[in-house]
Design an enzyme around this catalytic site. Structure first.
Site, PDB file in Angstrom:
ATOM      1  N   GLY A  57      20.527 -80.569  42.908  1.00  0.00           N
ATOM      2  CA  GLY A  57      20.504 -80.965  41.536  1.00  0.00           C
ATOM      3  C   GLY A  57      20.065 -79.634  40.817  1.00  0.00           C
ATOM      4  O   GLY A  57      19.654 -78.576  41.374  1.00  0.00           O
ATOM      5  N   ASN A  89      15.029 -77.386  35.415  1.00  0.00           N
ATOM      6  CA  ASN A  89      14.589 -76.419  34.043  1.00  0.00           C
ATOM      7  C   ASN A  89      14.723 -74.874  34.689  1.00  0.00           C
ATOM      8  O   ASN A  89      15.051 -74.179  34.039  1.00  0.00           O
ATOM      9  CB  ASN A  89      13.232 -76.853  33.517  1.00  0.00           C
ATOM     10  CG  ASN A  89      13.526 -78.030  32.579  1.00  0.00           C
ATOM     11  OD1 ASN A  89      14.595 -78.286  32.085  1.00  0.00           O
ATOM     12  ND2 ASN A  89      12.358 -78.977  32.625  1.00  0.00           N
ATOM     13  N   ASP A 111       5.477 -87.857  33.551  1.00  0.00           N
ATOM     14  CA  ASP A 111       6.890 -87.634  33.190  1.00  0.00           C
ATOM     15  C   ASP A 111       7.574 -88.731  34.045  1.00  0.00           C
ATOM     16  O   ASP A 111       8.757 -88.352  34.595  1.00  0.00           O
ATOM     17  CB  ASP A 111       7.149 -86.269  33.618  1.00  0.00           C
ATOM     18  CG  ASP A 111       8.603 -85.947  32.816  1.00  0.00           C
ATOM     19  OD1 ASP A 111       9.038 -86.812  31.974  1.00  0.00           O
ATOM     20  OD2 ASP A 111       9.087 -84.946  33.232  1.00  0.00           O
TER      21      ASP A 111
END
Ligand code: ADP
Ligand code: MG
Length: 280
Positions: free
Chosen positions: A20, A23, A137
């Site tokens: 993956g 950021n 989050d």
């Protein structure tokens, strides 16, 4: 220049495919040469981290994960840093993101399956809360699923620990992802992070059951108005228990929102519930 710690770590693992993108860098699969065990290594570029003043975020993620050991929370095995990179060796979760699992299942999940995953999500999140950690989050991209179909909560970069509470005992940083954010977090008056995590769990449950987000709009102002009103359309075709639980979680006024212990005692949640008991 690589520091001794990072050189040792890089020698001990053989890096494989990319799992993956985040950021701050990539997450790659890695094999521990000594044991043959498979792991995930989150590799963060320090330049990117520093340019975004995100050093603190990474320290926070590491400090938080060190506190947590639960079958539904991704486990941190080791950390190393070089001058240019930070490496986090994590438990490998190889079934992808919950988002992909829902997409692969015609956009929504059968109620039984949604309940089973929600039970695990709640087990993991309530364990974090017991340890004083609020995730802040929670969303479909940060909930991973392993090969056996079990949930692993990940990405604690925005998490809050007791030392982040203000003098009023509340959290004050507005953060999270727009579609999952609780109304009180948007209000800038301080909020209880465990209640706002519960809201985000409700958004996740809604998507699993209904197949789309409960609050959505391309215009962020309109989106936030919808969240404040909290008038999610809860379809009639859902079972009465699921509808009741969704309504009680997606309650805009946090003092009236259902608490973790009440979720666990809710009849819809209780069906086929097999709690995981310590020691984990
Ligand atoms: P960011 O903080 O930048 O969002 P994440 O920790 O969410 O980074 O990782 C980015 C992506 O990498 C995840 O959405 C997921 O697809 C993959 N990933 C992260 N951790 C793991 C893991 N332990 N096992 C497998 N894949 C992972
Ligand atoms: Mg993420």
């Amino acid at each position: 220049m690589v520091s001794d710690g990072a050189r040792g770590l890089l020698g001990a693992y053989e890096l494989g495919r990319t799992l993956g993108e985040g950021n701050f860098g990539k997450v790659k699969q890695a094999r521990h040469r000594g044991s043959g065990g498979q792991f995930a290594v989150k590799i963060m570029e320090r330049a990117r981290v520093l340019s975004q003043r995100a050093d603190e975020q990474i320290c926070r993620e590491i400090a938080t994960l060190k506190l947590l050991a639960h079958p539904n929370v991704v486990r941190l095995h080791e950390v190393a840093a070089s001058k240019t990179k930070i490496y986090m060796v994590l438990e490998l979760v190889n079934g992808g993101e919950l988002l992909d699992r829902i997409a692969a299942s015609e956009g929504k999940l059968p109620e039984q399956e949604a309940r089973r995953l929600f039970q695990q999500l709640v087990d993991g999140v309530s364990y974090c809360h017991e340890k004083g950690v609020c995730h802040r989050d929670l969303k479909l991209e940060n909930v991973l699923v392993d090969r056996k179909g079990n949930i692993k909560i990940s990405d604690f970069g925005l998490s809050a620990l007791p030392q982040h509470l203000g003098n009023d005992g509340l959290l004050h940083t507005t953060c999270g992802s727009p579609n999952y954010i609780a109304p009180e977090v948007l209000q800038n008056r301080g909020y209880d992070g465990s209640l706002s995590d519960i809201w985000s769990c409700g958004v996740i449950l809604y998507v699993m059951l209904v197949g789309h987000l409960p609050f959505d709009d391309r215009n962020i102002v309109v989106l936030y108005q919808k969240i404040f009103k909290g008038d999610a359309q809860i379809p009639e075709w859902l079972s009465p228990g699921a509808r009741n639980l969704l309504r009680r979680i997606l309650e805009p006024y946090p003092a009236e929102r259902i608490a973790m212990a009440e979720i666990k005692a809710h009849p819809w949640f209780q069906e086929h519930y097999v709690p995981v008991l310590p020691p984990y």
